[in-house]
Design an enzyme around this catalytic site. Structure first.
Site: not given
Length: 396
Positions: A92, A176, A203, A227, A300
């Site tokens: 990071y 978030n 998310s 999925r 992002y």
């Protein structure tokens, strides 16, 4: 007390007064409650970078009573964010903050960047906060995976009104929701009825963007990974939050997607002005092709670990802009706006207009073992969770 037991008890008292971090084991482990105003703290920390399962250790230390500008915090809830894990791995942009102030021989960094804590004691010079108040961290790098901490007001934002809020809601507000809020506001001037398109729609940021967009009159096309199970359930869940359209990545990359978009946007008369990307790879080009001239794709995250490649035609002829957004940098540059933003999202949460992401709470109590805590962090990395991993502190 019989004379034979009086001496050990007296000895323990003397030893504690000289070394408050000593705990004494009888038949079971007992929590040594703040002897002489000292707090017994536990931190989930690391002395070197690497995989969480290899480097994270539970470490105990004692915190002396606060004096002057210092205040002592007891943590209530601290989420496990992907960025926290990337930081531990050393991949990071900002590194964890290593320190020798926690009583370790080698420098130790505490994991976690986001969380909410309660003020349990304060020094005589501390203004603007009272015992019992809740606080969140002003910026990244504080280290929130711990039971207690001592710091100053420089590191904290006070949550003035916590009425009707759970610690989990306050503890997850500053990454978030903040990311979604700023990306919807800061790159394109969006007006009611405008569209945005986003990947990673289920998310934490994706769910926040759906809800804030809906509140501001924006419409959204939301892309999720295909999925095998629970697909219909997920679509309904996101539509329940305010998603106008939910599609899979396969659909977006298929030939017929442009026609589908035209149909959705009133024959193409309604513009898609903004794209939000946390995945990377070829999906970004498919999104960029749907944008109106002068639109922006804001990146992002890079969950696929694949780069964003820019089609020249979109840059030259459609003037599509590719931007990046990093909430940590924004928060450091705009502390006042951050506070206002946090307040607004918490007000919406309180009114029931903003729902937090599904959470998978990991209880952290005095007796919780290191393995349980480390497993919770590693599990987030391996995608085993039914919701966002979050440490919720009980009796610590």
């Amino acid at each position: 007390m019989p004379p034979s037991r009086a001496l050990p008890a007296l000895l323990r008292t003397v030893l504690r007064s000289t070394n408050p971090s000593l705990s004494f084991h009888h038949h079971h482990q007992t929590r040594l409650l703040s002897a002489y105003g000292y707090e017994q703290a536990k931190v989930l920390g690391l002395t070197s970078l690497g995989e969480p399962k290899d480097v994270l250790k539970l470490h105990s230390h004692s915190i002396s009573p606060p004096h002057g500008d210092a205040l002592t915090l007891r943590f209530l809830a601290s989420p496990i964010n992907p960025a926290d894990i990337n930081q531990i791995q050393g991949v990071y942009p900002t590194k964890p903050t290593f320190t020798t102030t926690l009583g370790t021989a080698e420098p130790l960094a505490v994991g976690g960047n986001e969380g909410v804590a309660e003020v349990i004691a304060k020094g005589g010079n501390v203004k603007g906060v009272e015992k019992g108040d809740w606080v969140i961290m002003r910026k990244q790098g504080f280290g929130t995976w711990r039971t207690h901490a001592q710091t100053t007001m420089d590191d904290l934002v006070v949550i003035k009104d916590r009425e009707g809020l759970k610690p989990e809601q306050v503890g997850t507000v500053s990454v978030n929701p903040m990311t979604a809020y700023r990306m919807l506001k800061d790159f394109v001037t969006m007006k009611e009825g405008d569209w945005f398109i986003q990947n990673g729609a289920n998310s934490g940021v994706g769910r926040a963007a759906i809800q804030l967009g809906r509140l501001w009159g924006l419409k959204s096309i939301n892309i999720v990974r295909k999925r095998d199970s629970r697909m219909e359930e997920l679509k309904q869940e996101l539509q329940g939050l305010g998603a106008d359209v939910v599609v899979t990545d396969d659909e977006v990359e298929s030939k017929g997607f442009r026609d589908q978009v035209k149909e959705i946007t009133n024959g193409g008369r309604e513009d898609i002005r903004l794209g939000l990307n946390c995945v990377g790879g070829s999906i970004v080009n498919s999104m960029a092709k749907q944008l109106a001239s002068g639109g922006h794709i804001v990146t992002y995250g890079a969950m696929s670990k694949k780069p964003v490649s820019l089609p020249t035609g979109l840059l030259i002829f459609k003037d599509i802009h590719f931007d990046g957004f990093w909430v940590s940098r924004w928060s450091e540059k705009h502390p006042v706006e951050k506070e206002a933003c946090v307040k607004e999202v918490l007000d919406l949460t309180r009114q029931g207009k903003f729902k937090d992401v599904p959470m998978d709470a990991v209880k952290w109590e005095y007796r919780t073992k290191q393995e349980e805590l480390v497993k919770a962090v590693q599990g987030t990395l391996e995608g085993y969770r039914s919701g966002k991993g979050i440490f919720v502190f009980g009796e610590t």
